[in-house]
Enzyme design. Structure first.
Site, PDB file in Angstrom:
ATOM      1  N   ASP A  73       0.327  -1.050   0.056  1.00 20.95           N
ATOM      2  CA  ASP A  73      -0.353   0.318  -0.149  1.00 20.95           C
ATOM      3  C   ASP A  73       0.987   1.280   0.201  1.00 20.95           C
ATOM      4  O   ASP A  73       2.260   1.229   0.306  1.00 20.95           O
ATOM      5  CB  ASP A  73      -0.662   0.059   1.252  1.00 20.95           C
ATOM      6  N   GLU A 138      -0.331  -1.382   5.646  1.00 17.49           N
ATOM      7  CA  GLU A 138       0.965  -0.162   6.905  1.00 17.49           C
ATOM      8  C   GLU A 138       0.547   1.353   6.643  1.00 17.49           C
ATOM      9  O   GLU A 138       1.314   2.063   7.902  1.00 17.49           O
ATOM     10  CB  GLU A 138       2.286  -0.757   5.999  1.00 17.49           C
TER      11      GLU A 138
END
Length: 379
Positions: A73, A138
């Site tokens: 991500d 994250e």
């Protein structure tokens, strides 16, 4: 190198995986790992309006078990007009790869897969196991990503003997820094109650600002410690102070403060919370306090794992890495609860910036370093 990380990194960058969207990024990883003999588990967590896709992949069943941890991500690109190119086009210009995630950390994931591929070509019968924990959560909440996958791993007997997080830890040149720990972070929200009154007649009031300041003063007067072997001194910062008062002659009824403590391995969040309570009580405050710890401090002491990382990095880069614990928090704070963990990756100059980028040559050298790390860990 036989395997080039560049096309892998480009394929990942071209997936606009702004948290919590996956946009096909983990499909790219899975398609590369399965032909190498990895069994892949897709683990989806989170509420219906914030579903997070994660990947756990493992090759082998015995020990030692080495796990590489990363994320696909990315943060939003921001002002698109400020970018020289489409942030998800993965353009290469003058030996530099541009795109959101090139540095943090799709480039690192690509480098590990490339290094892993070359390692397996040379060592198809390697001892032990290799796994990858790649999350899609994250950069934002960090709730339904690594922490949840680790819970699943523990329930299913998949906890590794050692883990390496591929965050961009190098400072000036590739290989100059390994992070072997991180400071903890504790935030406190304090609301001190007083009695409203006229500033000309303070005897009839109870000024909550004065009590709050009296509570904070001893906490700020001297350092909480002088640091430890691998950590700098703990820092306490008042990051917010508010009474909501627009009138100069009124003593307010309440005062609020926000406090953030970045603490080393001499403290725990529980002990620091008690220290805050003690200061508030000593100042006679009537108060409520809410605290939140985003991660306890941790350190992986030098030993076979860390020493092996250092040897491999020196072989690959010529640098003798410094053992460091600086910076903010990372997903390593979750992993440290289960096994020894360290962090090593690219030079972290442009994460989250416009025109985020990574040197193609650096990515290739990073892949070599990851291959050599596997050689040190598994032979």
């Amino acid at each position: 190198m036989a395997t080039d990380p560049l096309p892998i990194a480009q394929a990942l960058i071209r997936c606009p995986s702004v948290t919590p969207a996956d946009a096909g990024a983990l499909d790219v990883v899975q398609r590369l790992l399965e032909p190498l003999g990895f069994g892949c588990e897709r683990l989806v967590f989170g509420p219906d309006d914030y579903r997070v896709d994660n990947l756990f992949a493992r090759r082998g069943s015995g020990g030692p078990h080495f796990c590489y941890c990363g994320h696909t991500d990315v943060v939003p690109p921001g002002d698109l007009a400020a970018w020289s190119d489409d942030p998800f086009a993965a353009v290469v210009r003058d030996g530099v790869l541009y795109g959101r995630g090139a540095c943090d950390m799709k480039g690192g994931v690509a480098a590990f897969i490339a290094g892993l591929t070359d390692y397996l070509a040379a060592k198809p019968d390697h001892r032990g196991s290799i796994s990858l924990l790649i999350t899609g959560d994250e950069e934002a909440r960090s709730v339904d990503g690594t922490a949840r996958v680790l819970e699943w791993m523990q329930q299913n007997g998949q906890i590794p003997d050692m883990a390496l997080v591929g965050e961009p830890t190098s400072r000036r040149v590739l290989g100059d820094t390994i992070k072997i720990g991180r400071r903890g972070s504790l935030t406190a929200w304090v609301n001190v109650h007083g009695k409203q009154g006229h500033s000309a007649y303070p005897a009839g009031a109870d000024n909550p600002i004065h009590r709050l300041v009296a509570a904070l003063a001893p906490l700020l007067a001297a350092p909480l410690d002088n640091g430890s072997e691998f950590f700098p001194p703990t820092t306490l910062q008042v990051t917010g102070l508010d009474v909501g008062n627009t009138t100069s002659n009124v003593i307010p009824a309440a005062a609020r403060a926000m406090i953030n403590i970045r603490f080393n391995d001499l403290h725990s969040s529980a002990a620091l919370t008690e220290r805050l309570h003690a200061a508030l009580k000593a100042a006679g405050c009537r108060y409520e306090m809410r605290t939140e710890c985003s991660g306890e401090s941790f350190v992986t002491q030098p030993g076979p794992f860390v020493d092996g990382l250092s040897r491999a990095i020196t072989r690959a880069t010529g640098e003798v890495p410094k053992l460091d614990t600086g910076g903010g928090t990372s997903d390593a704070r979750f992993i440290a609860r289960y096994c020894p963990v360290a962090e090593f990756g690219a030079v972290g100059e442009t994460p989250h910036q416009v025109n985020e980028r990574a040197s193609v040559e650096e990515l290739r050298r990073l892949a070599d370093a990851y291959r050599m790390i596997l050689e040190e860990a598994l032979g």
